[in-house]
Enzyme design. Structure first.
Site, PDB file in Angstrom:
ATOM      1  N   SER A 203      26.592  11.221 138.202  1.00 44.83           N
ATOM      2  CA  SER A 203      27.644  11.723 137.466  1.00 44.83           C
ATOM      3  C   SER A 203      29.084  11.607 138.170  1.00 44.83           C
ATOM      4  CB  SER A 203      27.590  13.040 136.830  1.00 44.83           C
ATOM      5  OG  SER A 203      27.338  14.080 137.731  1.00 44.83           O
ATOM      6  N   THR A 204      29.964  11.318 137.303  1.00 48.30           N
ATOM      7  CA  THR A 204      31.411  11.365 137.800  1.00 48.30           C
ATOM      8  C   THR A 204      31.722  12.712 138.371  1.00 48.30           C
ATOM      9  OG1 THR A 204      31.863   9.551 136.282  1.00 48.30           O
ATOM     10  CG2 THR A 204      33.748  10.734 137.322  1.00 48.30           C
ATOM     11  N   GLY A 207      30.058  12.954 141.935  1.00 48.02           N
ATOM     12  CA  GLY A 207      30.588  11.834 142.693  1.00 48.02           C
ATOM     13  C   GLY A 207      31.880  12.304 143.432  1.00 48.02           C
ATOM     14  N   GLU A 224      28.387   5.167 142.523  1.00 49.13           N
ATOM     15  CA  GLU A 224      28.171   4.262 141.458  1.00 49.13           C
ATOM     16  C   GLU A 224      28.171   5.524 140.466  1.00 49.13           C
ATOM     17  OE1 GLU A 224      28.190   1.308 140.915  1.00 49.13           O
ATOM     18  OE2 GLU A 224      27.627   0.491 142.879  1.00 49.13           O
ATOM     19  N   CYS A 258      23.719   3.762 132.884  1.00 46.86           N
ATOM     20  CA  CYS A 258      25.066   3.937 133.020  1.00 46.86           C
ATOM     21  C   CYS A 258      25.955   2.543 132.520  1.00 46.86           C
ATOM     22  CB  CYS A 258      25.580   3.919 134.689  1.00 46.86           C
ATOM     23  SG  CYS A 258      24.510   2.696 135.723  1.00 46.86           S
ATOM     24  N   GLU A 427      27.917  -2.575 145.344  1.00 44.24           N
ATOM     25  CA  GLU A 427      26.466  -2.857 145.718  1.00 44.24           C
ATOM     26  C   GLU A 427      26.156  -4.201 145.445  1.00 44.24           C
ATOM     27  OE1 GLU A 427      24.144   0.968 146.281  1.00 44.24           O
ATOM     28  OE2 GLU A 427      25.112   1.222 144.443  1.00 44.24           O
TER      29      GLU A 427
END
Ligand code: NAD
Length: 456
Positions: A203-204, A207, A224, A258, A427
């Site tokens: 999750s943001t 992150g 990500e 996502c 990635e």
């Protein structure tokens, strides 16, 4: 671990303590030194053998994924095959990880790509196998050791993959799986000075914390994160095809994706027609027993996730389209399509469940404005027969992965990552291995001391 389709306990897995993380980092460092010293051809061979071993255990891995994540068996088989493919693709890069020879005055300049050392891969529960392998395969190929922390709810496939790596002949300690909580094992890994880079998918909010902790040590990090991606349908598109493809783009993996195209933007003049075509397509996306090969959508991963989805959309909230889901045991939630205002919370925030909002737009400028009206920027799709318009839109939507007349986003051949709050770094794709190296520049003075080169 709990089976999300039956709520039955599968097994329990002990968490890795901070001392356990420390010991794993020491084992990884020793294994990494031996691994990096191997001839590139031998490292590539071992990774190919790992891929072959995964392939031979594809069904076993798929069944684990069905049991602990509730993925339909067809999806789970694809996911296990994807791990094999990621390993094969990365193995092909080992012998091609070249530096550069750069023209300079007074000598020869070379660059080397050196492994970072030990890489931590922190994975979420929504695609436990593929996401673990996105980081792990290229990091190993570039000569690093990997410590993988799976999500609390889904450690079983990761643990099995570590066993298969050993069976394939990868050195002990090179690829270790450290189950545990984010606050315990996850933080201990991120903070450990013996970890050179953190590859985080989740999750943001988490992150942001991981990045701040990495910043404290000037540690490399790839993020990500979440998404709220648009599916933009123009009036000049093949509307039948666009409507038929739309359910998969937000219902696959029960919307816990996502890249889910959870904001369907439809040009006003075809809005009603599109909804008319979407309805039967949503109903045809069958929700049920994930062990049945005919099932398209399984349950949500956990009770907590269902509570979160219900927090956005209670099952009795007014909906334009609502599918069916089994009743009784299991974390079921039906496919749901909503008509809401563009600024509504459910139209802007990531629900991470089988829910999409349909919004009308007038013209290209309006479509771009709506598409960019979220803090996220991961993916998006553009449906039109006008190639020029498709490219204009692709260049105007602030997202890392766009597809035209398709919903394809994550493919191991091509770079993947987010704009804005969807992430940092890329990635996969041709640059995947390089992201796990340091570039070292070496200059050799070749001048003859008797005849130094003239300076201009
Ligand atoms: P999450 O952030 O809660 O957890 C992700 C992982 O991080 C788990 O392994 C967790 O244990 C660990 N973690 C939690 N707190 C931590 C901390 N403080 N330090 C270190 N590690 C910690 O996310 P989630 O709920 O498991 O996953 C869902 C989210 O992941 C969604 O928002 C989704 O969009 C995102 N996601 C993004 C991508 C992508 O590629 N962009 C892919 C899959 C999922």
């Amino acid at each position: 671990m709990v089976n999300p389709a039956t709520e039955e306990l599968i097994t329990t897995v002990p968490a890795t303590s901070a001392a356990g993380v420390d010991a794993a980092v020491r084992r990884a460092a020793a294994a990494q030194a031996r691994w990096a010293a191997l001839a590139p051809g031998d490292r590539a061979r071992l990774l190919r053998r790992f891929a072959t071993t995964v392939d031979a255990h594809r069904e076993e891995l798929a069944q684990l994924e069905v049991a602990e994540a509730g993925h339909p068996v067809g999806n789970a088989r694809w996911e296990a095959g994807n791990v094999r493919d990621l390993l094969d693709y990365a193995a092909g890069g080992v012998e091609r990880l070249t530096g550069q020879q750069i023209p300079v005055s007074g000598g020869v300049n070379l660059t080397f790509r050196e492994p970072l050392g030990t890489v931590a891969v922190i994975a979420p529960w929504n695609f436990p196998m593929p996401v673990a392998a996105w980081g792990t395969a290229p990091a190993l190929a570039a000569g690093n050791a990997v410590l993988l922390k799976p999500a609390e709810t889904t450690p079983l496939t990761a643990l099995r993959l570590a066993g298969l790596a050993l069976a394939a002949g990868l050195p002990e300690g090179l690829f270790q799986v450290l189950p545990g909580s984010g606050a315990g094992t996850g933080r201990a890994l991120v903070d450990h000075p013996g970890v050179a880079k953190v590859v985080f998918t989740g999750s943001t909010a988490t992150g942001r914390e991981v990045m701040a902790r990495c910043a404290a040590q000037i540690k490399a990090v790839t993020l990500e994160l979440g998404g709220k991606s648009p599916n933009i349908v123009f009036a000049d598109a093949d509307i039948e095809r666009a409507a038929a493809a739309a359910p998969g783009s937000f219902l696959d993996n029960t919307g816990q994706d996502c890249c889910a195209r959870s904001r369907i933007l439809v040009q006003r003049q075809v809005y009603d027609r599109f909804l008319e075509l979407l309805e039967p397509a949503v109903h045809a996306f069958t929700c049920g027993d994930p062990t049945d090969p005919g099932t398209a959508m399984g349950p949500l991963v956990s009770a907590a996730q269902r509570t979160r989805v219900r927090g956005y959309v209670p099952e009795d909230a007014p909906a334009a389209i609502r599918g069916t889901a089994p009743k009784g045991k299991g974390y079921w939630y039906p496919a749901t399509v909503l008509e809401r205002e563009p600024a509504d919370r459910v139209a802007v925030e990531e629900v991470f469940g089988p829910v999409a909002v349909v919004l009308p737009f007038t013209d290209e400028a309006d479509a771009v404005r709506l598409a960019n009206a979220t803090p996220y920027g991961l993916s998006g799709s553009i449906w039109t027969r006008d190639t020029g318009r498709a490219l204009r839109l692709a260049q105007s939507v602030a997202a890392g992965n766009l597809s035209v007349n398709s919903h394809a986003s994550v493919r191991y051949w091509t770079p993947f990552g987010g704009y804005k709050h969807s992430g940092l770094g890329r990635e996969l794709g041709p640059g995947a291995l390089a992201a796990f190296t340091e570039t070292k520049n070496v200059f050799l003075d070749t001048q003859d001391p008797e005849h130094p080169q003239e300076q201009p």
